[in-house]
Design a protein around this motif. Sequence first.
Motif, PDB file in Angstrom:
ATOM      1  N   ARG A  74       0.782  -1.134  -0.171  1.00  0.00           N
ATOM      2  CA  ARG A  74      -0.010  -0.070   0.123  1.00  0.00           C
ATOM      3  C   ARG A  74       0.850   0.990  -0.193  1.00  0.00           C
ATOM      4  N   THR A  75       2.187   1.204   1.131  1.00  0.00           N
ATOM      5  CA  THR A  75       3.070   2.125   0.950  1.00  0.00           C
ATOM      6  C   THR A  75       3.815   2.145   0.055  1.00  0.00           C
ATOM      7  N   ARG A  76       4.116   1.214  -1.285  1.00  0.00           N
ATOM      8  CA  ARG A  76       5.340   1.378  -1.509  1.00  0.00           C
ATOM      9  C   ARG A  76       5.180   2.727  -2.797  1.00  0.00           C
ATOM     10  N   PRO A  77       6.628   3.287  -2.724  1.00  0.00           N
ATOM     11  CA  PRO A  77       6.515   4.462  -3.863  1.00  0.00           C
ATOM     12  C   PRO A  77       6.925   4.293  -5.484  1.00  0.00           C
ATOM     13  N   ARG A  78       6.954   2.770  -5.722  1.00  0.00           N
ATOM     14  CA  ARG A  78       7.469   2.474  -6.798  1.00  0.00           C
ATOM     15  C   ARG A  78       7.345   1.232  -6.742  1.00  0.00           C
ATOM     16  N   GLU A  79       6.551   0.523  -8.141  1.00  0.00           N
ATOM     17  CA  GLU A  79       6.487  -0.858  -8.154  1.00  0.00           C
ATOM     18  C   GLU A  79       7.216  -1.842  -8.178  1.00  0.00           C
ATOM     19  N   GLU A  80       8.763  -1.660  -8.181  1.00  0.00           N
ATOM     20  CA  GLU A  80      10.020  -2.503  -7.899  1.00  0.00           C
ATOM     21  C   GLU A  80      11.021  -2.466  -6.482  1.00  0.00           C
ATOM     22  N   LEU A  81      10.633  -3.362  -5.871  1.00  0.00           N
ATOM     23  CA  LEU A  81      10.733  -3.019  -4.360  1.00  0.00           C
ATOM     24  C   LEU A  81      12.544  -3.250  -3.845  1.00  0.00           C
ATOM     25  N   LEU A  82      12.936  -4.426  -4.917  1.00  0.00           N
ATOM     26  CA  LEU A  82      14.160  -4.921  -5.337  1.00  0.00           C
ATOM     27  C   LEU A  82      14.540  -4.844  -6.571  1.00  0.00           C
ATOM     28  N   PRO A  83      15.108  -3.221  -7.230  1.00  0.00           N
ATOM     29  CA  PRO A  83      15.472  -2.732  -8.547  1.00  0.00           C
ATOM     30  C   PRO A  83      16.402  -4.407  -9.140  1.00  0.00           C
ATOM     31  N   ASN A  84      17.203  -4.438  -8.010  1.00  0.00           N
ATOM     32  CA  ASN A  84      18.314  -5.025  -9.304  1.00  0.00           C
ATOM     33  C   ASN A  84      18.382  -6.632  -8.594  1.00  0.00           C
ATOM     34  N   LEU A  85      17.133  -7.164  -8.278  1.00  0.00           N
ATOM     35  CA  LEU A  85      16.999  -8.453  -7.577  1.00  0.00           C
ATOM     36  C   LEU A  85      16.849  -8.703  -9.431  1.00  0.00           C
ATOM     37  N   HIS A  86      17.481 -10.343  -9.488  1.00  0.00           N
ATOM     38  CA  HIS A  86      17.279 -10.639 -10.645  1.00  0.00           C
ATOM     39  C   HIS A  86      16.975 -12.788 -10.439  1.00  0.00           C
ATOM     40  N   THR A  87      17.140 -13.250  -8.733  1.00  0.00           N
ATOM     41  CA  THR A  87      16.412 -14.579  -8.452  1.00  0.00           C
ATOM     42  C   THR A  87      16.286 -14.610  -7.736  1.00  0.00           C
ATOM     43  N   ILE A  88      14.902 -15.364  -8.005  1.00  0.00           N
ATOM     44  CA  ILE A  88      13.723 -15.306  -6.582  1.00  0.00           C
ATOM     45  C   ILE A  88      13.318 -16.881  -6.886  1.00  0.00           C
ATOM     46  N   GLY A  89      13.244 -17.518  -5.059  1.00  0.00           N
ATOM     47  CA  GLY A  89      13.712 -18.877  -4.725  1.00  0.00           C
ATOM     48  C   GLY A  89      12.170 -18.801  -3.928  1.00  0.00           C
ATOM     49  N   TRP A  90      11.281 -19.391  -4.218  1.00  0.00           N
ATOM     50  CA  TRP A  90      10.371 -19.171  -3.748  1.00  0.00           C
ATOM     51  C   TRP A  90       9.848 -20.474  -3.044  1.00  0.00           C
ATOM     52  N   TRP A  91      10.590 -21.162  -1.852  1.00  0.00           N
ATOM     53  CA  TRP A  91       9.199 -22.738  -1.486  1.00  0.00           C
ATOM     54  C   TRP A  91       8.668 -22.540   0.003  1.00  0.00           C
ATOM     55  N   THR A  92       7.636 -22.077  -0.577  1.00  0.00           N
ATOM     56  CA  THR A  92       6.995 -22.179   0.508  1.00  0.00           C
ATOM     57  C   THR A  92       5.507 -23.255   0.543  1.00  0.00           C
ATOM     58  N   SER A  93       4.396 -23.312   1.656  1.00  0.00           N
ATOM     59  CA  SER A  93       3.708 -24.276   2.331  1.00  0.00           C
ATOM     60  C   SER A  93       2.930 -24.443   2.347  1.00  0.00           C
ATOM     61  N   SER A  94       1.948 -22.722   1.274  1.00  0.00           N
ATOM     62  CA  SER A  94       0.793 -22.590   1.350  1.00  0.00           C
ATOM     63  C   SER A  94       0.955 -21.600   0.476  1.00  0.00           C
ATOM     64  N   ALA A  95      -0.594 -21.772  -0.325  1.00  0.00           N
ATOM     65  CA  ALA A  95      -1.302 -20.623  -1.143  1.00  0.00           C
ATOM     66  C   ALA A  95      -0.835 -19.105  -1.111  1.00  0.00           C
ATOM     67  N   ASP A  96      -1.363 -18.630   0.197  1.00  0.00           N
ATOM     68  CA  ASP A  96      -0.748 -17.229   0.410  1.00  0.00           C
ATOM     69  C   ASP A  96       0.284 -16.946   1.394  1.00  0.00           C
ATOM     70  N   GLN A  97       1.065 -17.767   1.734  1.00  0.00           N
ATOM     71  CA  GLN A  97       2.398 -17.644   1.135  1.00  0.00           C
ATOM     72  C   GLN A  97       3.168 -17.385   0.325  1.00  0.00           C
ATOM     73  N   GLN A  98       2.206 -18.301  -0.264  1.00  0.00           N
ATOM     74  CA  GLN A  98       3.383 -18.014  -1.911  1.00  0.00           C
ATOM     75  C   GLN A  98       3.100 -17.103  -2.896  1.00  0.00           C
ATOM     76  N   ALA A  99       1.552 -16.272  -2.424  1.00  0.00           N
ATOM     77  CA  ALA A  99       0.629 -14.966  -2.956  1.00  0.00           C
ATOM     78  C   ALA A  99       1.784 -14.047  -3.133  1.00  0.00           C
ATOM     79  N   ARG A 100       2.649 -13.945  -1.569  1.00  0.00           N
ATOM     80  CA  ARG A 100       3.805 -12.909  -0.714  1.00  0.00           C
ATOM     81  C   ARG A 100       4.663 -12.899  -2.039  1.00  0.00           C
TER      82      ARG A 100
END
Length: 222
Positions: free
Chosen positions: A137-163
Amino acid sequence: MFITELLTLVLSFLDNKSLLKSALVCRQWSEAALDLLWQDIHDLRPLISLLAPLATERRFTPQGSVLQIVSQPQLPMMAPERFQNTALPQKFRRHLQAQDWHKWDRYARRVRTLDLDDRRPTARRKVENSVFDEIARTRPREELLPNLHTIGWWTSSADQQARSILFMHSNIKSLSLRFHNSPTHPLATYVQAIVDRVPHVTRLEVRADTAMHDLQTEMLSL
């Protein structure tokens, strides 16, 4: 002559405790050491705590609750893994303000990899959904981590996945995800968000608790 590449190479052989000390030597050393300290994130709490202190709510009586501050860096350059381990969900101690994002920007640009896995001990460190809602809601721009190039997101639920959607943008090149499907967080919606936000991905790894042919429709969207 000061050679940044050489300094970074030398510092890359140090552990995080030594990098913290190196960051106090001078401005040039600080920049190189902090880049190494923050380039790979395995726990979101130190990153999120750049915005505001996190607190754990413990209810001692039916009449009220006590907020206990569990993680707040004493120094902005604090190593990302130096946080207390707690299984209790954490939330912001206060609402975010515009100036909080100035501190975030100084460190967020250093992050290159988000690698989160519920199988690790740090997975006990939970953050409430309200935290992610306020960031969105408060972020000033769309890209929170502008130089991020890799995401590994191994979560156990759909709500955590959506984050994970919160951190995706067009510069992401590699995705490793565990898929979940639920009535409140349909997998089709999640996959469409990936398609919209990460158009230039070159590596995609997907796992699921169900047979992959059951996800055929969603997978074809990727």
